[in-house]
Design an enzyme around this catalytic site. Sequence first.
Site: not given
Length: 352
Positions: A123, A277, A308
């Site tokens: 990420c 993020h 996500n």
Amino acid sequence: MTATLKQPAPRAHSRILGLGSYRSEVVVTNEDICQWIDSSDEWIRQRTGIVTRLRAPREVSVIDMSEAAARQALAAAGIEASQLGAVIVSTVTHQYATPSAAALLADRLGATPAPAYDISAACAGYCYGIAQADALVRSGAANYVLVVGSEKLSDVIDNHERTISFLLGDGAGAAVVGPSEVPGIGPSVWGSDGGKWDAIGMTHSLLEVRDHAEAAKLATGPDDLALISGAVGLWPTLRQDGQTVFRWAVWEMAKVAKQALEAAGVEASDLAAFVPHQANMRIIDSLAKELRLPEHVLVARDIEDTGNTSAASIPLATARLLTEHPELSGGLSLQIGFGAGLVFGAQVVVLP
């Protein structure tokens, strides 16, 4: 007499020239998720802020998504793929360990023979890519660099797994970085904490899969059915220690975000946007609170209906903010990525 080596002329600054994105039209709701895990729409919303997540069709690959996002970014930047001096793809879900996704993407775009390579930084991968692109441009090693974050996390999800599967979506975001007369990318604050290496990862290694597959090949009778079934069910999927990751993200990443602001020589009040993020809405809100962001700073909350998307989340969220709020163009954005490794990266950038 020793000859003197030539070096490319360095540049003082770089900036992001254009962004692009790929979003699937396949929507997975919380109700859909609850057919696989014992949960509810209310619980998922309260714990994560997610209402829906986007997942790519089975036939769409990491490369396909990367190409769509990259072509948008190139168009927005006003350059041709043949002008690229490097192609960087951040992904942990390319279906081949080698060759790289970046090499095939460069060929599809017409960027050959630009150097192309993948980053495995989960990420934080997009921020890692921006850090490298900034360095390549300023050093004179490349005029323009394409950075792509692309993930098909649905390929590595066990829908019945409760720690992370319900969070994840698919998508791709891309940026073109090039030279600038003024600073457009602040100093990168990036690093890792391998002491928490197993906080997010795969359920099995490829060697485990190999060993079970080899044993299954030798199976001959009905007593070996369990062995064969076990080999089939050993496909590596994602899992996490949610509490460890949550605490680390909230407390440690707030420090990193503040360091990125300090390194860039700006205050939170100077920002136009904050793009963390898109891991979890509670983490996003906690970071925004810890940074004491003024009301005028727009906070990206793309996770609500996208999920996500790991390395793709920051460029996807940034592109969306600019589409919905074009007045942000030219303003400062603090972006920070963090995830499996554990790894992190942050920088302040001028929005294209």
